[in-house]
Enzyme design. Sequence first.
Site, PDB file in Angstrom:
ATOM      1  CE  LYS A 170      -4.377   0.922   0.063  1.00 61.08           C
ATOM      2  NZ  LYS A 170      -5.395   0.052  -0.560  1.00 61.08           N
TER       3      LYS A 170
HETATM    4  P1  NAD Z   1     -12.866   7.534  -3.944  1.00 57.80           P
HETATM    5  O1  NAD Z   1     -11.885   8.569  -3.559  1.00 57.80           O
HETATM    6  O2  NAD Z   1     -13.229   7.378  -5.388  1.00 57.80           O
HETATM    7  O3  NAD Z   1     -14.241   7.795  -3.149  1.00 57.80           O
HETATM    8  C1  NAD Z   1     -14.329   7.919  -1.766  1.00 57.80           C
HETATM    9  C2  NAD Z   1     -15.751   8.376  -1.434  1.00 57.80           C
HETATM   10  O4  NAD Z   1     -15.944   8.344  -0.028  1.00 57.80           O
HETATM   11  C3  NAD Z   1     -16.060   9.809  -1.873  1.00 57.80           C
HETATM   12  O5  NAD Z   1     -17.412   9.864  -2.316  1.00 57.80           O
HETATM   13  C4  NAD Z   1     -15.921  10.606  -0.578  1.00 57.80           C
HETATM   14  O6  NAD Z   1     -16.682  11.810  -0.573  1.00 57.80           O
HETATM   15  C5  NAD Z   1     -16.468   9.599   0.416  1.00 57.80           C
HETATM   16  N1  NAD Z   1     -16.047   9.805   1.805  1.00 57.80           N
HETATM   17  C6  NAD Z   1     -14.820  10.017   2.298  1.00 57.80           C
HETATM   18  N2  NAD Z   1     -14.867  10.144   3.640  1.00 57.80           N
HETATM   19  C7  NAD Z   1     -16.175   9.997   3.983  1.00 57.80           C
HETATM   20  C8  NAD Z   1     -16.887  10.026   5.189  1.00 57.80           C
HETATM   21  N3  NAD Z   1     -16.264  10.243   6.340  1.00 57.80           N
HETATM   22  N4  NAD Z   1     -18.226   9.803   5.166  1.00 57.80           N
HETATM   23  C9  NAD Z   1     -18.877   9.588   4.008  1.00 57.80           C
HETATM   24  N5  NAD Z   1     -18.259   9.568   2.825  1.00 57.80           N
HETATM   25  C10 NAD Z   1     -16.934   9.781   2.817  1.00 57.80           C
HETATM   26  O7  NAD Z   1     -12.338   6.161  -3.343  1.00 57.80           O
HETATM   27  P2  NAD Z   1     -12.691   4.685  -3.795  1.00 57.80           P
HETATM   28  O8  NAD Z   1     -11.686   4.228  -4.770  1.00 57.80           O
HETATM   29  O9  NAD Z   1     -14.145   4.593  -4.124  1.00 57.80           O
HETATM   30  O10 NAD Z   1     -12.380   3.889  -2.435  1.00 57.80           O
HETATM   31  C11 NAD Z   1     -13.313   3.863  -1.369  1.00 57.80           C
HETATM   32  C12 NAD Z   1     -12.899   2.806  -0.388  1.00 57.80           C
HETATM   33  O11 NAD Z   1     -12.831   1.539  -1.053  1.00 57.80           O
HETATM   34  C13 NAD Z   1     -11.501   2.988   0.251  1.00 57.80           C
HETATM   35  O12 NAD Z   1     -11.535   2.450   1.548  1.00 57.80           O
HETATM   36  C14 NAD Z   1     -10.610   2.141  -0.637  1.00 57.80           C
HETATM   37  O13 NAD Z   1      -9.444   1.741   0.042  1.00 57.80           O
HETATM   38  C15 NAD Z   1     -11.530   0.973  -0.905  1.00 57.80           C
HETATM   39  N6  NAD Z   1     -11.223   0.187  -2.095  1.00 57.80           N
HETATM   40  C16 NAD Z   1     -11.159   0.758  -3.332  1.00 57.80           C
HETATM   41  C17 NAD Z   1     -10.911  -0.031  -4.456  1.00 57.80           C
HETATM   42  C18 NAD Z   1     -10.926   0.536  -5.855  1.00 57.80           C
HETATM   43  O14 NAD Z   1     -10.858  -0.265  -6.799  1.00 57.80           O
HETATM   44  N7  NAD Z   1     -11.054   1.833  -6.041  1.00 57.80           N
HETATM   45  C19 NAD Z   1     -10.667  -1.404  -4.294  1.00 57.80           C
HETATM   46  C20 NAD Z   1     -10.741  -1.962  -3.015  1.00 57.80           C
HETATM   47  C21 NAD Z   1     -11.023  -1.151  -1.939  1.00 57.80           C
END
Ligand code: NAD
Length: 421
Positions: A111
């Site tokens: 990471k």
């Molecule tokens: P992103 O940046 O595209 O979106 C994050 C979203 O969460 C945004 O809408 C933001 O406004 C919202 N957010 C942030 N803090 C918040 C809070 N306190 N309350 C409510 N909403 C909040 O990120 P992503 O890629 O969608 O990733 C989201 C989660 O999924 C993370 O934990 C990431 O590690 C995990 N994840 C992502 C992927 C991927 O393929 N993108 C894969 C596995 C896990």
Amino acid sequence: MSNMERDKELSVYESMAARFDVAVKKLNLDEGLTKYLRTPNREIVVHIPVVMDNGKLEVFDGFRVQHNIARGPCKGGVRYAPNVTLDEMRGLAAEMTWKCAVVNIPFGGAKGGIVCDPQKLSAGELERITRRYTAEILDYIGPERDVPAPDMNTNEQTMAWIMDTYSMHVRHTVTASVTGKPLDLGGSHGRREATGRGCMIVTDQALKRFGRQREQTRVIVQGFGNVGSQAARLMYEAGYKIIGVADINGGVFNPHGLDVPALLEFVEQSKTVQGFPGGERIGNMEILEQDTEVLLPAATESVITSANANRIKARILTEGANSPTTAPADDILFERGVFVIPDILANAGGVTVSYFEWVQDRQGYFWTEGMVNERLHHIMVAAFNDVVRYGEKHGVNNRIAAYMLAIDRVAFTVKLRGIYA
Ligand code: NAD
């Protein structure tokens, strides 16, 4: 609860370690191997000098933690956020090792992150930060070593910059150096939707167990970025009723179901779900506690804790985000009979299609979207069944089952390789 206890509960590393400790005890793993698997293989800290748009020089802290390479190159996202810490990277890197093992793909875990506030940075500043970060960690990444991917606040463009910087340094184009790239740069069909699609596939499997139809199933999604918005869209299209969504600014709730296509259009314009006229305003934490069948946290870590777990009404918790639930909250959810689909299973669709992307880049032969989705479906269903059966066999909850299965697989490889000779 003291501040120290609270900090410990909220630490991603502590949550990972607590589950790891329970799982290795149940597996009866020996002490040396336990120590080896609990510790990251390498931790890189860099300080990135960047000239800002105003001409001033700024220095940003960046990290890359590589947890384990027993099963293959490291794989893991890069996130940009003001609260990124080395401790968080350690926890998430280990989770990546376990995640890759749960879906049985040939990667270890890593990471990375940079401490910055992307909302306050221009595209040019973000590009310079990304390129310098890549140059600083260059010796430790690459298709055979460690393959970065998008995570919070990083996207296809970020991956294109990393790929280009890596390629400039090695003097030829290496598309397999990162995944989550734009399609025209060696990206894979279906990668953008993969994590959300994976969340839906495992939720479908849980519904099957409960004999429930999608049409009778209400869903609340916290987080409306890549994972949350794609999960909401795909689940809506498949017949689920999406009754609430939230992002960092707040949420919108409608017990009769939200018009998700209209919501997506609204978000395209206003960049937030807040203010969407198709429902009532709701707080982004309050939304977690509403009556629903499925709760899908897809925002950030440690949002379900010992402080609110006993107010969670969902029957199924599909963890789209990484580490959204703290270890003390696990026990409360378990006692309340919540069927938890743990993050290392539920959101593994992303890394699975990243694996497909890496394979396609290395082959120079690209698959159709249908092929990607079919293979993703196959892997996610198999992993779901593996975890649930493992849990039933060993009398543990899904979270510990996923950890046990993953640790068992990595430990087996370590023994075969003789690292632990
Ligand atoms: P992103 O940046 O595209 O979106 C994050 C979203 O969460 C945004 O809408 C933001 O406004 C919202 N957010 C942030 N803090 C918040 C809070 N306190 N309350 C409510 N909403 C909040 O990120 P992503 O890629 O969608 O990733 C989201 C989660 O999924 C993370 O934990 C990431 O590690 C995990 N994840 C992502 C992927 C991927 O393929 N993108 C894969 C596995 C896990």
